[in-house]
Design a protein around this motif. Structure first.
Motif, PDB file in Angstrom:
ATOM      1  N   GLN A  41       0.715  -1.261   0.082  1.00 12.00           N
ATOM      2  CA  GLN A  41      -0.180  -0.188   0.436  1.00 12.00           C
ATOM      3  C   GLN A  41       1.378   1.259  -0.250  1.00 12.00           C
ATOM      4  N   GLU A  42       0.245   2.675  -0.131  1.00 14.28           N
ATOM      5  CA  GLU A  42       1.548   3.738  -0.290  1.00 14.28           C
ATOM      6  C   GLU A  42       1.891   4.447   0.407  1.00 14.28           C
ATOM      7  N   ASN A  43       1.114   4.260   1.917  1.00 12.71           N
ATOM      8  CA  ASN A  43       1.686   4.185   3.799  1.00 12.71           C
ATOM      9  C   ASN A  43       2.699   3.367   3.914  1.00 12.71           C
ATOM     10  N   GLU A  44       2.975   2.181   2.655  1.00 18.37           N
ATOM     11  CA  GLU A  44       3.939   0.922   3.651  1.00 18.37           C
ATOM     12  C   GLU A  44       5.688   1.163   2.543  1.00 18.37           C
ATOM     13  N   LEU A  45       5.127   2.117   1.345  1.00 13.81           N
ATOM     14  CA  LEU A  45       6.602   1.899   1.100  1.00 13.81           C
ATOM     15  C   LEU A  45       7.576   2.203   0.649  1.00 13.81           C
ATOM     16  N   THR A  46       7.705   3.409   1.804  1.00 12.29           N
ATOM     17  CA  THR A  46       8.967   4.650   2.773  1.00 12.29           C
ATOM     18  C   THR A  46       9.539   2.799   3.651  1.00 12.29           C
ATOM     19  N   GLN A  47       8.663   1.899   4.116  1.00 13.39           N
ATOM     20  CA  GLN A  47       9.362   1.358   4.819  1.00 13.39           C
ATOM     21  C   GLN A  47      10.040  -0.083   4.146  1.00 13.39           C
ATOM     22  N   MET A  48       8.813  -0.237   2.950  1.00 11.77           N
ATOM     23  CA  MET A  48       9.776  -1.618   2.609  1.00 11.77           C
ATOM     24  C   MET A  48      11.207  -1.522   1.735  1.00 11.77           C
ATOM     25  N   VAL A  49      10.919  -0.101   1.278  1.00  8.86           N
ATOM     26  CA  VAL A  49      12.378   0.182   0.633  1.00  8.86           C
ATOM     27  C   VAL A  49      13.012  -0.004   1.260  1.00  8.86           C
ATOM     28  N   SER A  50      13.520   0.917   2.631  1.00  7.92           N
ATOM     29  CA  SER A  50      14.148   1.102   3.799  1.00  7.92           C
ATOM     30  C   SER A  50      14.856  -0.047   4.636  1.00  7.92           C
ATOM     31  N   THR A  51      14.038  -1.323   4.151  1.00  5.65           N
ATOM     32  CA  THR A  51      14.215  -2.088   4.856  1.00  5.65           C
ATOM     33  C   THR A  51      14.844  -3.125   3.751  1.00  5.65           C
ATOM     34  N   MET A  52      14.634  -3.584   2.877  1.00  6.98           N
ATOM     35  CA  MET A  52      14.850  -4.836   1.834  1.00  6.98           C
ATOM     36  C   MET A  52      16.928  -5.282   2.097  1.00  6.98           C
ATOM     37  N   SER A  53      16.865  -6.146   1.896  1.00  6.22           N
ATOM     38  CA  SER A  53      17.578  -6.905   2.498  1.00  6.22           C
ATOM     39  C   SER A  53      19.133  -6.608   1.328  1.00  6.22           C
ATOM     40  N   ASP A  54      20.548  -6.859   2.016  1.00  2.00           N
ATOM     41  CA  ASP A  54      21.441  -6.556   1.035  1.00  2.00           C
ATOM     42  C   ASP A  54      21.322  -7.002   0.144  1.00  2.00           C
ATOM     43  N   GLY A  55      21.503  -6.695  -0.786  1.00  2.00           N
ATOM     44  CA  GLY A  55      21.871  -7.336  -2.726  1.00  2.00           C
ATOM     45  C   GLY A  55      20.537  -7.002  -3.398  1.00  2.00           C
ATOM     46  N   TRP A  56      19.874  -6.578  -1.932  1.00  6.35           N
ATOM     47  CA  TRP A  56      18.513  -6.303  -3.189  1.00  6.35           C
ATOM     48  C   TRP A  56      17.966  -4.954  -3.650  1.00  6.35           C
ATOM     49  N   ARG A  57      18.350  -4.462  -4.946  1.00  5.09           N
ATOM     50  CA  ARG A  57      17.880  -2.761  -5.116  1.00  5.09           C
ATOM     51  C   ARG A  57      16.895  -2.835  -5.986  1.00  5.09           C
ATOM     52  N   PHE A  58      15.850  -1.646  -5.459  1.00  2.00           N
ATOM     53  CA  PHE A  58      14.657  -0.950  -6.226  1.00  2.00           C
ATOM     54  C   PHE A  58      15.190  -0.458  -7.793  1.00  2.00           C
ATOM     55  N   GLU A  59      14.057  -1.065  -8.098  1.00  2.00           N
ATOM     56  CA  GLU A  59      14.089  -1.562  -9.849  1.00  2.00           C
ATOM     57  C   GLU A  59      12.516   0.201 -10.484  1.00  2.00           C
ATOM     58  N   GLN A  60      11.541  -0.520  -9.811  1.00  2.00           N
ATOM     59  CA  GLN A  60      10.620   0.305 -10.355  1.00  2.00           C
ATOM     60  C   GLN A  60       9.925   0.477  -9.672  1.00  2.00           C
ATOM     61  N   LEU A  61       8.266   1.137  -9.447  1.00  2.00           N
ATOM     62  CA  LEU A  61       7.024   1.440  -9.144  1.00  2.00           C
ATOM     63  C   LEU A  61       6.112   1.281  -9.592  1.00  2.00           C
ATOM     64  N   ILE A  62       5.236   0.165  -9.357  1.00  4.17           N
ATOM     65  CA  ILE A  62       4.061   0.203 -10.520  1.00  4.17           C
ATOM     66  C   ILE A  62       2.547   0.239  -9.833  1.00  4.17           C
ATOM     67  N   ASN A  63       1.985   1.466 -10.432  1.00  3.53           N
ATOM     68  CA  ASN A  63       0.731   1.852 -10.021  1.00  3.53           C
ATOM     69  C   ASN A  63      -0.862   1.528 -10.747  1.00  3.53           C
ATOM     70  N   ILE A  64      -1.234   0.086  -9.619  1.00  6.64           N
ATOM     71  CA  ILE A  64      -1.630  -0.814 -10.386  1.00  6.64           C
ATOM     72  C   ILE A  64      -3.095  -0.349 -10.568  1.00  6.64           C
ATOM     73  N   GLY A  65      -3.697   1.051 -10.042  1.00 11.92           N
ATOM     74  CA  GLY A  65      -4.831   1.495 -10.616  1.00 11.92           C
ATOM     75  C   GLY A  65      -5.866   0.978  -9.598  1.00 11.92           C
ATOM     76  N   THR A  66      -5.607   0.007  -8.769  1.00  8.28           N
ATOM     77  CA  THR A  66      -7.016  -0.248  -7.333  1.00  8.28           C
ATOM     78  C   THR A  66      -6.631   0.595  -6.602  1.00  8.28           C
ATOM     79  N   SER A  67      -7.764   1.055  -5.297  1.00 14.28           N
ATOM     80  CA  SER A  67      -7.520   1.689  -4.326  1.00 14.28           C
ATOM     81  C   SER A  67      -8.918   0.874  -3.652  1.00 14.28           C
ATOM     82  N   TYR A  68      -7.966   1.023  -1.709  1.00 12.28           N
ATOM     83  CA  TYR A  68      -8.731   0.195  -0.872  1.00 12.28           C
ATOM     84  C   TYR A  68      -9.351   1.224   0.243  1.00 12.28           C
TER      85      TYR A  68
END
Length: 231
Positions: free
Chosen positions: A161-188
């Protein structure tokens, strides 16, 4: 009856005990059927970590400065215990000793599946087989300098979810890197707040041995990226 197989490991057919270095009960018969030509190549038994190897004094003396060559000299300065069969006792891993012994036999480095060059190097340094040490170090250096074609990048897709993005990217394990963010157009709707859903594509460089296990994630990432680009 005691036998010797082709790779030089001595095996006892019975009464050999747990070490597998049992005494030979048919030495006289074997000697009469297959007489040894001369006495320069004296046969030597080594009990390495519970596994017996049968080889010759000439083989072990190929590198005169090695531990093995010094061990078998009559005036050796090394102290080594022997088992009940007279085999020299060496407390090392027999799997990694075999390539060292074979190198002394024919001058070539041959590794069975599952044996690492680093492991054999550790043994070569212990036995002080100088030329083998250099050969292994060169081989490891060439392996580490291989082009990137030996490695591939695998992808994974994380839904958040939108409010989880910052935490998810900052806690990625070693070796993984961010490539792309895709909005799937769905809201809850969660209570009074609306939260958009995103697909976060991350990647990691892996050796080819890991690619088979990552293919599914890789293919899924490509499909989802194509789906997101059309939205």
């Amino acid at each position: 009856m005691a036998t010797v197989n082709l790779n030089g490991q001595y095996r006892d057919g019975g009464g050999g005990g747990p070490s597998g270095c049992g005494p030979s009960t048919s030495s006289s018969a074997t000697a009469s059927q297959y007489p040894i030509q001369g006495k320069k190549d004296q046969w030597i038994k080594l009990n390495v970590g519970g596994t017996c190897f049968l080889t010759t004094k000439t083989t072990l003396s190929r590198d005169p400065n090695s531990f093995l060559s010094r061990l078998i000299q009559e005036d050796s300065d090394l102290i080594s215990d022997r088992d009940e069969t007279g085999a020299y006792l060496i407390d090392r891993d027999p799997r990694y000793f075999a390539p060292v012994l074979n190198y002394l036999r024919h001058g070539k480095l041959v590794l069975d599946d599952g044996l690492s060059e680093e492991g054999v190097l550790e043994e070569a340094e212990f036995y002080n087989v100088t030329h083998l040490i250099g050969l292994l170090k060169d081989s490891i250096a060439r392996r580490e300098q291989r082009p990137a074609a030996d490695k591939k990048r695998v992808y994974r897709v994380l839904q958040c979810q939108e409010n989880e993005l910052t935490q998810m990217v900052s806690t990625m394990s070693d070796g993984w890197r961010f490539e792309q963010l895709i909005n799937i157009g769905t809201s809850y709707n969660y209570g009074a707040e609306e939260n958009a859903e995103f697909l976060c594509v991350v990647s990691k460089e892996c050796a080819n041995t890991l690619i088979g296990r990552e293919n599914e994630s890789n293919d899924r990432a490509k499909v989802l990226q194509q789906k997101g680009s059309r939205m």
